[in-house]
Design an enzyme around this catalytic site. Structure first.
Site, PDB file in Angstrom:
ATOM      1  CG  HIS A 147     -28.701  43.923  -1.930  1.00 59.10           C
ATOM      2  ND1 HIS A 147     -30.080  44.960  -2.164  1.00 59.10           N
ATOM      3  CD2 HIS A 147     -29.440  42.697  -2.294  1.00 59.10           C
ATOM      4  CE1 HIS A 147     -30.873  44.035  -2.859  1.00 59.10           C
ATOM      5  NE2 HIS A 147     -30.736  42.989  -2.560  1.00 59.10           N
ATOM      6  CG  HIS A 190     -28.155  37.009  -7.116  1.00 60.93           C
ATOM      7  ND1 HIS A 190     -28.680  37.847  -7.829  1.00 60.93           N
ATOM      8  CD2 HIS A 190     -29.222  36.190  -6.635  1.00 60.93           C
ATOM      9  CE1 HIS A 190     -30.234  37.781  -7.673  1.00 60.93           C
ATOM     10  NE2 HIS A 190     -30.119  36.604  -7.063  1.00 60.93           N
ATOM     11  CD  GLU A 196     -33.697  34.265  -6.602  1.00 62.94           C
ATOM     12  OE1 GLU A 196     -33.962  35.462  -7.332  1.00 62.94           O
ATOM     13  OE2 GLU A 196     -32.689  34.565  -5.725  1.00 62.94           O
ATOM     14  CE1 TYR A 205     -37.847  43.139  -7.183  1.00 58.94           C
ATOM     15  CE2 TYR A 205     -36.897  42.523  -9.182  1.00 58.94           C
ATOM     16  CZ  TYR A 205     -36.826  42.718  -7.774  1.00 58.94           C
ATOM     17  OH  TYR A 205     -35.870  41.762  -7.208  1.00 58.94           O
ATOM     18  CG  HIS A 220     -34.160  34.243 -12.641  1.00 61.33           C
ATOM     19  ND1 HIS A 220     -34.670  35.216 -11.995  1.00 61.33           N
ATOM     20  CD2 HIS A 220     -33.955  34.588 -13.869  1.00 61.33           C
ATOM     21  CE1 HIS A 220     -34.954  36.038 -13.028  1.00 61.33           C
ATOM     22  NE2 HIS A 220     -34.423  35.644 -14.184  1.00 61.33           N
ATOM     23  CG  HIS A 226     -31.169  35.656 -11.418  1.00 67.44           C
ATOM     24  ND1 HIS A 226     -30.670  34.461 -11.022  1.00 67.44           N
ATOM     25  CD2 HIS A 226     -31.814  36.371 -10.414  1.00 67.44           C
ATOM     26  CE1 HIS A 226     -31.215  34.596  -9.672  1.00 67.44           C
ATOM     27  NE2 HIS A 226     -31.877  35.526  -9.242  1.00 67.44           N
TER      28      HIS A 226
END
Length: 290
Positions: A147, A190, A196, A205, A220, A226
């Site tokens: 990712h 993470h 963010e 989403y 966050h 989160h």
């Protein structure tokens, strides 16, 4: 404040005007207005003010937004310079009472002029507002595994004095193909050294199947853990890893090295989701590989 960016949602949010020009910004378009023009005058026509206008606005107090360095990507990719549009010069000569609202030191101030302030008939320089169609973004992603960091989705960046640690990055999550093998494709759990702040223009989403509606905002702050909710985690964990196209969505994120401080209105205005962390309840205990 270097510039103010706007992301309209649901409703056509144009035209609007600055002291130099005017242009329309419909949903899925963004606008960046340099602070000199924004502070001078940013106006919405009466037809919009009397109706409904909703969107997201980010005030940037650092370096002006610019295109990110492409590095190994090369000359083309992400947001290409050719797709940014600037309006033509414009002014109006209107002698009637006009309310002017200005933000200063965190407060809004108002006064009434006997004429339109959008009457500047001569303007020279290269500091102009512009707009960009998010549908023109050339999305980059993995074609093997893992990712990648969301910085590959950066449209514009306001750098800080520390390389790799932006004052503000404007990032989008547009329709795209997901083809990674042996990979949990949505964002995993993470925390990081950047705050963010996410919004959703339309659709859903992929890391939040429920509870994150268009027009909403999630925050966050730096070092806050989160990740996906249970439904998104379960669906991605059990999905066959075939090529899959994410359609009908446009989420965005304003990522910053600074913490965001919610306003009193955000905390007490009735829209706060007080049980937001419940999305992470019900996870089974992780099973370590044997």
């Amino acid at each position: 404040m270097a510039s103010t960016g706007g992301v309209p949602r649901i409703l056509y949010l144009g035209p609007f005007a600055t002291m130099a020009d005017r242009f329309a910004v419909a949903p899925l378009l963004i606008a960046d207005v340099p602070w000199l023009l924004y502070r001078a005058y940013f106006a919405l026509p009466k037809s919009i003010v009397d109706g409904e206008a909703r969107g997201y606005v980010a005030e940037n107090h650092g370096l002006p937004f610019r295109l990110p360095e492409l590095g190994p990507i090369g000359a083309n990719g992400l947001a290409n310079p050719r797709d940014f549009e600037t309006p033509v010069a414009w002014f109006e000569d209107r002698d009637e009472p006009t309310e002017v609202i200005q933000k200063s030191l965190g407060s809004l101030w108002t006064m009434t002029l006997d004429h339109s302030p959008l009457d500047v008939v001569a303007w020279h320089g290269n500091y102009a507002p512009y707009r960009y169609d998010l549908a023109r973004f050339n999305t980059i992603g993995t074609v093997s595994f893992d990712h990648p960091d969301p910085s590959i989705f950066t449209v514009l960046t306001s750098p800080s004095n520390v390389p790799g640690r932006a004052n503000a990055d404007f990032v989008i999550f547009p329709p795209r193909w997901m083809v990674a093998e042996d990979t949990f494709r949505p964002p995993w759990f993470h925390r990081n050294v950047m705050s963010e702040c996410m919004g959703l223009i339309h659709g859903t989403y992929d890391a939040k199947a429920d509870g994150f509606a268009p027009g909403g905002l999630s925050l966050h702050n730096l070092m806050s853990g989160h990740g996906p909710d249970v439904a998104s985690w379960k669906g991605a964990s059990e999905a066959a890893l075939k090529p899959h196209r994410i359609e009908g969505t446009m989420a965005f994120m304003v990522e910053s090295c600074w913490p965001f401080r919610p306003t009193r209105f955000a905390m007490e205005g009735g829209a706060l989701q007080s049980d937001y962390d419940a999305a992470w309840g019900g996870f089974p205990k992780a099973q370590l590989p044997t």
